[in-house]
Scaffold this motif. Structure first.
Motif, mmCIF file in Angstrom:
data_model
loop_
_atom_site.group_PDB
_atom_site.id
_atom_site.type_symbol
_atom_site.label_atom_id
_atom_site.label_comp_id
_atom_site.label_asym_id
_atom_site.label_seq_id
_atom_site.Cartn_x
_atom_site.Cartn_y
_atom_site.Cartn_z
ATOM 1 N N LEU A 1 15.605 7.231 29.134
ATOM 2 C CA LEU A 1 16.151 8.154 28.143
ATOM 3 C C LEU A 1 17.090 7.375 27.221
ATOM 4 O O LEU A 1 18.063 6.772 27.681
ATOM 5 C CB LEU A 1 16.915 9.295 28.821
ATOM 6 C CG LEU A 1 17.642 10.267 27.894
ATOM 7 C CD1 LEU A 1 16.655 10.981 26.969
ATOM 8 C CD2 LEU A 1 18.467 11.268 28.684
ATOM 9 N N ILE A 2 16.800 7.389 25.923
ATOM 10 C CA ILE A 2 17.611 6.689 24.922
ATOM 11 C C ILE A 2 18.477 7.729 24.210
ATOM 12 O O ILE A 2 17.973 8.585 23.488
ATOM 13 C CB ILE A 2 16.722 5.935 23.909
ATOM 14 C CG1 ILE A 2 15.838 4.921 24.647
ATOM 15 C CG2 ILE A 2 17.579 5.251 22.845
ATOM 16 C CD1 ILE A 2 14.776 4.286 23.764
ATOM 17 N N VAL A 3 19.777 7.668 24.440
ATOM 18 C CA VAL A 3 20.714 8.596 23.803
ATOM 19 C C VAL A 3 21.379 7.841 22.647
ATOM 20 O O VAL A 3 22.301 7.045 22.846
ATOM 21 C CB VAL A 3 21.763 9.104 24.809
ATOM 22 C CG1 VAL A 3 22.665 10.142 24.146
ATOM 23 C CG2 VAL A 3 21.086 9.688 26.048
ATOM 24 N N GLU A 4 20.881 8.069 21.444
ATOM 25 C CA GLU A 4 21.324 7.322 20.249
ATOM 26 C C GLU A 4 21.175 8.220 19.028
ATOM 27 O O GLU A 4 20.089 8.741 18.759
ATOM 28 C CB GLU A 4 20.478 6.050 20.100
ATOM 29 C CG GLU A 4 20.674 5.276 18.813
ATOM 30 C CD GLU A 4 22.103 4.784 18.627
ATOM 31 O OE1 GLU A 4 22.768 5.310 17.717
ATOM 32 O OE2 GLU A 4 22.544 3.918 19.399
ATOM 33 N N GLN B 1 12.062 8.497 25.987
ATOM 34 C CA GLN B 1 12.358 9.737 25.262
ATOM 35 C C GLN B 1 13.714 9.545 24.585
ATOM 36 O O GLN B 1 14.599 8.886 25.131
ATOM 37 C CB GLN B 1 12.396 10.930 26.215
ATOM 38 C CG GLN B 1 12.660 12.264 25.507
ATOM 39 C CD GLN B 1 12.453 13.453 26.429
ATOM 40 O OE1 GLN B 1 11.513 13.498 27.205
ATOM 41 N NE2 GLN B 1 13.351 14.428 26.354
ATOM 42 N N VAL B 2 13.860 10.149 23.377
ATOM 43 C CA VAL B 2 15.086 9.967 22.591
ATOM 44 C C VAL B 2 15.853 11.280 22.516
ATOM 45 O O VAL B 2 15.261 12.356 22.333
ATOM 46 C CB VAL B 2 14.752 9.451 21.174
ATOM 47 C CG1 VAL B 2 16.013 9.396 20.310
ATOM 48 C CG2 VAL B 2 14.096 8.075 21.246
ATOM 49 N N ALA B 3 17.174 11.185 22.649
ATOM 50 C CA ALA B 3 18.072 12.318 22.425
ATOM 51 C C ALA B 3 19.120 11.878 21.406
ATOM 52 O O ALA B 3 19.759 10.840 21.581
ATOM 53 C CB ALA B 3 18.731 12.750 23.724
ATOM 54 N N ALA B 4 19.290 12.653 20.324
ATOM 55 C CA ALA B 4 20.196 12.259 19.239
ATOM 56 C C ALA B 4 21.611 12.798 19.416
ATOM 57 O O ALA B 4 22.532 12.350 18.730
ATOM 58 C CB ALA B 4 19.628 12.727 17.896
ATOM 59 N N THR B 5 21.798 13.754 20.306
ATOM 60 C CA THR B 5 23.127 14.343 20.518
ATOM 61 C C THR B 5 23.413 14.449 22.009
ATOM 62 O O THR B 5 22.493 14.341 22.846
ATOM 63 C CB THR B 5 23.220 15.750 19.904
ATOM 64 O OG1 THR B 5 22.327 16.624 20.605
ATOM 65 C CG2 THR B 5 22.842 15.731 18.422
ATOM 66 N N GLY B 6 24.672 14.724 22.326
ATOM 67 C CA GLY B 6 25.028 14.899 23.719
ATOM 68 C C GLY B 6 24.362 16.112 24.336
ATOM 69 O O GLY B 6 23.942 16.086 25.500
ATOM 70 N N ALA B 7 24.274 17.195 23.575
ATOM 71 C CA ALA B 7 23.630 18.408 24.084
ATOM 72 C C ALA B 7 22.166 18.155 24.412
ATOM 73 O O ALA B 7 21.653 18.594 25.456
ATOM 74 C CB ALA B 7 23.763 19.535 23.061
ATOM 75 N N LEU C 1 19.975 4.873 28.476
ATOM 76 C CA LEU C 1 20.670 4.027 27.512
ATOM 77 C C LEU C 1 21.595 4.953 26.734
ATOM 78 O O LEU C 1 21.124 5.798 25.966
ATOM 79 C CB LEU C 1 19.673 3.335 26.578
ATOM 80 C CG LEU C 1 18.810 2.245 27.232
ATOM 81 C CD1 LEU C 1 17.609 1.934 26.355
ATOM 82 C CD2 LEU C 1 19.621 0.999 27.498
ATOM 83 N N LEU C 2 22.890 4.821 26.932
ATOM 84 C CA LEU C 2 23.839 5.834 26.480
ATOM 85 C C LEU C 2 24.789 5.296 25.412
ATOM 86 O O LEU C 2 25.632 4.435 25.688
ATOM 87 C CB LEU C 2 24.645 6.347 27.685
ATOM 88 C CG LEU C 2 25.655 7.459 27.442
ATOM 89 C CD1 LEU C 2 24.970 8.701 26.895
ATOM 90 C CD2 LEU C 2 26.399 7.779 28.732
ATOM 91 N N ASP C 3 24.636 5.812 24.193
ATOM 92 C CA ASP C 3 25.572 5.463 23.121
ATOM 93 C C ASP C 3 26.884 6.216 23.347
ATOM 94 O O ASP C 3 26.881 7.393 23.718
ATOM 95 C CB ASP C 3 24.956 5.851 21.767
ATOM 96 C CG ASP C 3 25.783 5.321 20.606
ATOM 97 O OD1 ASP C 3 26.678 4.470 20.849
ATOM 98 O OD2 ASP C 3 25.541 5.764 19.468
#
Length: 477
Positions: free
Chosen positions: A6-9, A30-36, A51-53
């Motif tokens: 999971l790419i959080v960016e 899989q990409v997540a653009a926000t914390g939610a 991977l946590l921005d």
């Protein structure tokens, strides 16, 4: 299955670049653009690594890291363009496995991820072996004796297959724990383990309990109900006290085992499931087959990998290992300051024959802890245990002219007519098996044909009596 990342960016171009770095590895991303979005993805995507921005538009990435709790959480690599020593230390304390500062070159990116995934695999392997073999244990089974090591070996060899395991043993020997060990050691460990006690369910309801029913299928069926077979899909179905199942239902169970298909009560639709069967009984299944109470074809379908659990009295020092484990476990449940057992307690435990096996030992331990506040358990705190060695065999020892079990409890003497110890002439001498047969039959009759009760009074297992009945029939044939 390839690892899931999971790419959080929140920067779309960077997220795409990280995905491109991982394309050669075959990992699923899989990409997540926000914390939610990240919190939703963690529960639904179930990643192996995140991977946590740190700087996200709606929250700080470290808040997401601190929310990850439990034993089977994903590995986390923190990404940031504004790294500080304090931030790195905080991230590691919160459980991050590594810390990367932007911009990140492709080779270092891939190496860091591979190292984190290898560490996760290593932790899982260590936890698996600790759960199986720590301190003479095999999952929830306890004991270092040779007979139990043999049981562990059979379970370990059979666990990876789908073959049915058939567990036999006296009541209280831990057949359900053995069934759970088969499940936990198998590739199905993360799927459901569903246990069904065939003796505890009325025969009119057991079909519904196994296969489920539709609303209105019978009086009282006020809603659709999924049975044990459907609940165990992908996992293990444990049928305890199988020999108590009504003979008319056994044919439906046989078809279910052969095809993996069944029909709910009141339905014409066939349901197919993937289930591994584990069965158990405290009876001798062959005696039940010969008596016509258990289908022969079902017996041979189920009796693929037999596991015979020994009675507690045959397990030697395992008695003390189990007692120690039970004292430790129950003392925590009862908030008791337990530290250990006196040697007199251990001696008494080792010399008692435990007709109720581990279940009786557990009740004895709980009784002792509830009624006594002392940290060290002394013999006078333990409920009275007859000071007797293991039960004597039913066959007389050389030199004895009558069948007498010196270790028989007083209850047995009350229900079984004594046998004379004197013979007046040679014509009165009878074969030992006839004397034994008459003696046991008296006990069974006085116990109103309840063989398990008679066996308990005679200090033998029910399976011993069933085997003797079979041998008498062969001798008289």
């Amino acid at each position: 299955m390839p690892p899931k990342i999971l790419i959080v960016e929140d920067t779309a171009s960077l997220a795409l670049m990280y995905q491109s770095y991982l394309i050669p590895t075959g990992m699923k991303t899989q990409v997540a653009a926000t914390g939610a979005e990240a919190l939703i993805a963690i529960s639904e995507f179930d990643p192996d690594l995140i991977l946590l921005d740190v700087m996200l538009p709606d929250m700080n990435g470290l808040d997401i890291l601190s929310s990850l709790q439990g034993d089977n959480q994903p590995q986390v690599i923190v990404l940031t363009g504004h790294a500080t020593k304090e931030m790195a230390i905080k991230a590691i304390k919160l459980g991050a496995n590594d810390f990367l500062e932007k911009p990140i070159e492709a080779d270092r990116f891939r190496i860091t991820i591979n190292n984190a995934l290898k560490l996760k695999d290593l932790k899982q392997t260590v936890e698996k072996y600790q759960a199986k073999y720590e301190n003479g244990r095999y999952f929830d089974l306890i004991g270092s004796s040779a007979v139990m090591q043999s049981v562990y070996q059979i379970i370990n060899s059979a666990a990876s297959s789908k073959a049915t395991v058939f567990i036999t043993g006296e009541s209280g020997t831990g057949k359900e724990l053995c069934a759970k060990a088969v499940h936990q050691a198998s590739p199905r460990a993360k799927k459901p383990f569903v246990a069904l006690n065939c003796a505890a369910i009325p025969k009119d309801l057991i079909e519904s309990e196994i296969f489920g029913h539709l609303k209105g299928a019978f009086t009282g069926a006020i809603a659709n109900r999924e049975g044990a077979a459907g609940q165990a899909d992908g996992g293990t179905l444990f049928l305890d006290e199988l020999c108590e199942m009504d003979i008319n239902l056994q044919s439906k169970l046989l078809r279910f085992i052969q095809t993996g298909c069944y029909q709910q009560v009141g339905s014409e639709k066939e349901v197919k499931v993937d289930v591994r069967f584990v069965c158990a009984t405290n009876r001798d299944p062959l005696i039940e087959v010969q008596a016509g109470r258990f289908r022969e074809d079902l017996y041979y379908r189920l009796h693929v990998i037999p596991v015979s659990l020994p009675p507690l009295r045959d397990r030697g020092a395992d008695i003390i290992e189990i007692a120690e484990a039970l004292f430790s476990k129950i003392s925590k449940e009862e908030f008791h300051p337990y530290k250990g057992m006196a040697e007199g307690v251990k001696h008494a435990f080792m010399n008692y024959n435990w007709p109720g096996n581990v279940r009786q030992l557990e009740n004895t331990v709980r009784n002792t802890l509830v009624l006594n506040d002392a940290q060290w358990i002394e013999l006078d705190m333990v409920p009275a245990l007859p000071n007797t060695p293991n039960p004597a065999p039913l066959t007389p020892q050389p030199g004895k002219t009558a069948l007498v079990n010196n270790n028989m409890p007083q209850e047995a003497a009350a229900v079984v007519n004594p046998i004379s110890n004197s013979l007046s002439n040679m014509q009165e001498i009878e074969p030992l098996w006839i004397i034994e047969k008459r003696y046991i039959e008296q006990a069974i009759t006085l116990c109103q044909n309840n063989i398990p009760k008679a066996a308990a009074l005679l200090d033998v297992s029910p399976s011993t009596i069933y085997r003797k009945i079979k041998s008498w029939e062969e001798l008289q044939a």
